[in-house]
Design a protein around this motif. Structure first.
Motif, PDB file in Angstrom:
ATOM      1  N   SER A  51       0.819  -1.170   0.000  1.00  0.00           N
ATOM      2  CA  SER A  51      -0.171  -0.137   0.167  1.00  0.00           C
ATOM      3  C   SER A  51       0.917   1.101  -0.037  1.00  0.00           C
ATOM      4  O   SER A  51       2.004   1.143   0.446  1.00  0.00           O
ATOM      5  CB  SER A  51      -0.943  -0.101   1.172  1.00  0.00           C
ATOM      6  OG  SER A  51      -1.741   1.031   1.139  1.00  0.00           O
TER       7      SER A  51
ATOM      8  N   LEU B  97      -5.891  12.421   2.960  1.00  0.00           N
ATOM      9  CA  LEU B  97      -7.299  12.325   2.964  1.00  0.00           C
ATOM     10  C   LEU B  97      -7.882  13.598   3.457  1.00  0.00           C
ATOM     11  O   LEU B  97      -7.460  13.999   4.665  1.00  0.00           O
ATOM     12  CB  LEU B  97      -7.978  10.977   3.680  1.00  0.00           C
ATOM     13  CG  LEU B  97      -9.345  10.648   3.645  1.00  0.00           C
ATOM     14  CD1 LEU B  97      -9.887  10.505   2.234  1.00  0.00           C
ATOM     15  CD2 LEU B  97      -9.971   9.769   4.494  1.00  0.00           C
TER      16      LEU B  97
ATOM     17  N   LYS C 123     -19.031  -0.467  -1.319  1.00  0.00           N
ATOM     18  CA  LYS C 123     -19.256   0.688  -1.037  1.00  0.00           C
ATOM     19  C   LYS C 123     -19.363   0.795   0.396  1.00  0.00           C
ATOM     20  O   LYS C 123     -20.460   0.323   0.965  1.00  0.00           O
ATOM     21  CB  LYS C 123     -20.368   1.542  -1.764  1.00  0.00           C
ATOM     22  CG  LYS C 123     -20.198   1.326  -3.323  1.00  0.00           C
ATOM     23  CD  LYS C 123     -18.856   1.880  -3.682  1.00  0.00           C
ATOM     24  CE  LYS C 123     -18.992   2.225  -5.268  1.00  0.00           C
ATOM     25  NZ  LYS C 123     -17.734   2.654  -5.964  1.00  0.00           N
TER      26      LYS C 123
ATOM     27  N   PHE D 158     -11.994  -3.347  -2.478  1.00  0.00           N
ATOM     28  CA  PHE D 158     -11.462  -1.933  -2.927  1.00  0.00           C
ATOM     29  C   PHE D 158     -12.271  -1.326  -4.333  1.00  0.00           C
ATOM     30  O   PHE D 158     -12.189  -0.137  -4.534  1.00  0.00           O
ATOM     31  CB  PHE D 158     -10.088  -2.249  -3.288  1.00  0.00           C
ATOM     32  CG  PHE D 158      -9.195  -2.381  -2.046  1.00  0.00           C
ATOM     33  CD1 PHE D 158      -9.639  -1.858  -0.856  1.00  0.00           C
ATOM     34  CD2 PHE D 158      -8.508  -3.363  -2.076  1.00  0.00           C
ATOM     35  CE1 PHE D 158      -8.873  -2.201   0.433  1.00  0.00           C
ATOM     36  CE2 PHE D 158      -7.530  -3.853  -1.223  1.00  0.00           C
ATOM     37  CZ  PHE D 158      -7.674  -3.234   0.256  1.00  0.00           C
TER      38      PHE D 158
ATOM     39  N   LYS E 132      -9.677   5.582  -0.988  1.00  0.00           N
ATOM     40  CA  LYS E 132     -10.307   5.385  -2.155  1.00  0.00           C
ATOM     41  C   LYS E 132     -11.803   4.828  -1.604  1.00  0.00           C
ATOM     42  O   LYS E 132     -12.986   5.536  -2.048  1.00  0.00           O
ATOM     43  CB  LYS E 132      -9.852   4.585  -3.309  1.00  0.00           C
ATOM     44  CG  LYS E 132     -10.914   4.633  -4.476  1.00  0.00           C
ATOM     45  CD  LYS E 132     -10.410   3.781  -5.550  1.00  0.00           C
ATOM     46  CE  LYS E 132     -10.938   3.817  -6.906  1.00  0.00           C
ATOM     47  NZ  LYS E 132     -12.479   3.480  -6.625  1.00  0.00           N
TER      48      LYS E 132
ATOM     49  N   VAL F  43     -13.289   8.053  -0.131  1.00  0.00           N
ATOM     50  CA  VAL F  43     -14.092   8.922  -0.995  1.00  0.00           C
ATOM     51  C   VAL F  43     -15.046   8.388  -1.596  1.00  0.00           C
ATOM     52  O   VAL F  43     -16.097   9.263  -1.917  1.00  0.00           O
ATOM     53  CB  VAL F  43     -12.716   9.214  -1.845  1.00  0.00           C
ATOM     54  CG1 VAL F  43     -13.115  10.181  -2.967  1.00  0.00           C
ATOM     55  CG2 VAL F  43     -11.410   9.918  -1.150  1.00  0.00           C
ATOM     56  N   ASP F  44     -15.064   7.367  -1.993  1.00  0.00           N
ATOM     57  CA  ASP F  44     -16.310   6.553  -2.958  1.00  0.00           C
ATOM     58  C   ASP F  44     -17.737   6.831  -2.176  1.00  0.00           C
ATOM     59  O   ASP F  44     -18.554   6.865  -2.720  1.00  0.00           O
ATOM     60  CB  ASP F  44     -15.794   5.292  -3.403  1.00  0.00           C
ATOM     61  CG  ASP F  44     -14.860   5.314  -4.422  1.00  0.00           C
ATOM     62  OD1 ASP F  44     -14.581   6.336  -5.242  1.00  0.00           O
ATOM     63  OD2 ASP F  44     -14.594   4.223  -4.836  1.00  0.00           O
TER      64      ASP F  44
ATOM     65  N   GLY G 298      -3.743   4.168   0.030  1.00  0.00           N
ATOM     66  CA  GLY G 298      -4.733   4.547  -1.077  1.00  0.00           C
ATOM     67  C   GLY G 298      -5.809   3.881  -1.238  1.00  0.00           C
ATOM     68  O   GLY G 298      -6.925   4.375  -1.560  1.00  0.00           O
ATOM     69  N   THR G 299      -5.949   2.379  -0.922  1.00  0.00           N
ATOM     70  CA  THR G 299      -6.887   1.764  -1.261  1.00  0.00           C
ATOM     71  C   THR G 299      -8.044   1.916   0.033  1.00  0.00           C
ATOM     72  O   THR G 299      -9.146   2.129  -0.765  1.00  0.00           O
ATOM     73  CB  THR G 299      -6.761   0.296  -1.033  1.00  0.00           C
ATOM     74  OG1 THR G 299      -5.871  -0.003   0.086  1.00  0.00           O
ATOM     75  CG2 THR G 299      -5.944  -0.259  -2.499  1.00  0.00           C
TER      76      THR G 299
ATOM     77  N   LYS H  47     -11.896  13.802  -0.102  1.00  0.00           N
ATOM     78  CA  LYS H  47     -10.935  13.472  -1.547  1.00  0.00           C
ATOM     79  C   LYS H  47      -9.582  13.188  -1.077  1.00  0.00           C
ATOM     80  O   LYS H  47      -8.981  13.561  -0.099  1.00  0.00           O
ATOM     81  CB  LYS H  47     -10.990  14.740  -2.415  1.00  0.00           C
ATOM     82  CG  LYS H  47     -10.313  16.121  -1.952  1.00  0.00           C
ATOM     83  CD  LYS H  47     -10.741  17.123  -2.816  1.00  0.00           C
ATOM     84  CE  LYS H  47     -10.099  18.373  -2.063  1.00  0.00           C
ATOM     85  NZ  LYS H  47     -10.009  19.692  -2.957  1.00  0.00           N
ATOM     86  N   LEU H  48      -9.037  12.709  -2.055  1.00  0.00           N
ATOM     87  CA  LEU H  48      -7.377  12.421  -1.867  1.00  0.00           C
ATOM     88  C   LEU H  48      -6.506  13.204  -2.436  1.00  0.00           C
ATOM     89  O   LEU H  48      -6.815  13.792  -3.873  1.00  0.00           O
ATOM     90  CB  LEU H  48      -7.186  10.910  -2.171  1.00  0.00           C
ATOM     91  CG  LEU H  48      -7.578   9.887  -1.638  1.00  0.00           C
ATOM     92  CD1 LEU H  48      -7.347   8.610  -2.160  1.00  0.00           C
ATOM     93  CD2 LEU H  48      -7.083   9.681  -0.081  1.00  0.00           C
TER      94      LEU H  48
END
Length: 265
Positions: free
Chosen positions: A119, A124, A262, A258, A201, A204-205, A197-198, A212-213
């Motif tokens: 990773s 964030l 959701k 990932f 994300k 964020v989703d 990041g995973t 947001k990143l």
């Protein structure tokens, strides 16, 4: 046997050899009970489903599959992150899992499995953040606060890659769980949370534009399971990890957790 048949046999041998190697019987642990401890605070690796109250996540799926293939029974228990490594070191638990970065200083207390995931750390922030755009501009933004858990990779990345190397820097606000840092970010109590990041994300989703990143990756880390020093579980778990990587199981879990899942947070 004709030359064409010999060639075909040779090609089949080349194709099937790797499959056969991983199809060899994994160690059989005879149904023994293995106590696995986690924090349940690091989605999508492991967390409590708000709808069902069940413990779910990438690591649960992976560990359950490892247990199935090695023939052991899992008993899951929970503890806080700051107590986990010492508790496993003291043989209170057989395995620890919570996105634990493989680090040399930690190897002095516990044994690690081979890496099951790689990773990278990202920043964030809230979706409307415009005061800074990366680690450098955040470092210069003197009023900015970072939320982190003490002793974690995001904490040390914040200290040494974003701020000034002072682990007592008042710009870092400490929280007991990763989820609490994200809630503090959403409520405006802090301005940045560092996450791989995973997982980032996923947040964020699920945020409908509220998170947001930003910036580029701040470092690469490998995750591993931890064991008491000298544990006889390390070798068989490593064999299972290799098999799960080779047959695509880990790839399927990555897609499930990932890309497809959701998170309702």
């Amino acid at each position: 046997m004709t030359k064409s048949k010999l060639l075909l046999a040779g090609l089949l041998a080349l194709v099937l050899a790797p499959v056969a190697a991983f199809a060899q019987a994994l160690p059989d642990l005879g149904g023994r009970q293995v106590v696995v401890v986690t924090e349940n605070a690091y989605p999508p690796l492991q967390f409590i489903d708000a709808k069902t109250g069940k413990q779910i996540g990438w690591e649960y799926d992976a560990m359950n599959e490892i247990a199935k293939r090695l023939n052991f029974k899992v008993e899951y228990q929970n503890t806080s992150w700051d107590a986990m490594i010492q508790a496993v070191s003291d043989n209170q638990y057989n395995i620890g899992m919570t996105g634990i970065t493989i680090k040399d200083d930690r190897k002095q207390k516990v044994d690690f499995s081979d890496p099951y995931m790689r990773s990278e750390q990202f920043m964030l922030v809230r979706g409307d953040e415009s005061r800074f755009t990366d680690a450098k501009t955040f470092g210069a933004f003197k009023d900015g606060l970072i939320g982190a858990q003490a002793g974690t990779t995001p904490f040390y990345t914040a200290v040494y890659s974003v701020l000034d190397g002072n682990e007592q820097n008042p710009r870092i606000k400490l929280f007991e769980t990763f989820g609490a840092t994200v809630q503090a970010l959403k409520s405006g109590d802090v301005d940045v949370v560092l996450t791989d990041g995973t997982a980032g994300k996923g947040y964020v989703d699920a945020s409908e534009g509220k998170l947001k990143l930003i910036g580029g990756p701040l470092g690469t880390e490998d995750f591993g399971f931890i064991f008491p020093k000298g544990s006889d579980l390390v070798k068989p778990v490593n064999a299972a990890i290799a098999a799960l990587k080779a047959d695509g199981t880990f790839d399927a879990l990555n897609k499930k957790w990932f890309l497809d899942y959701k998170m309702g947070q």
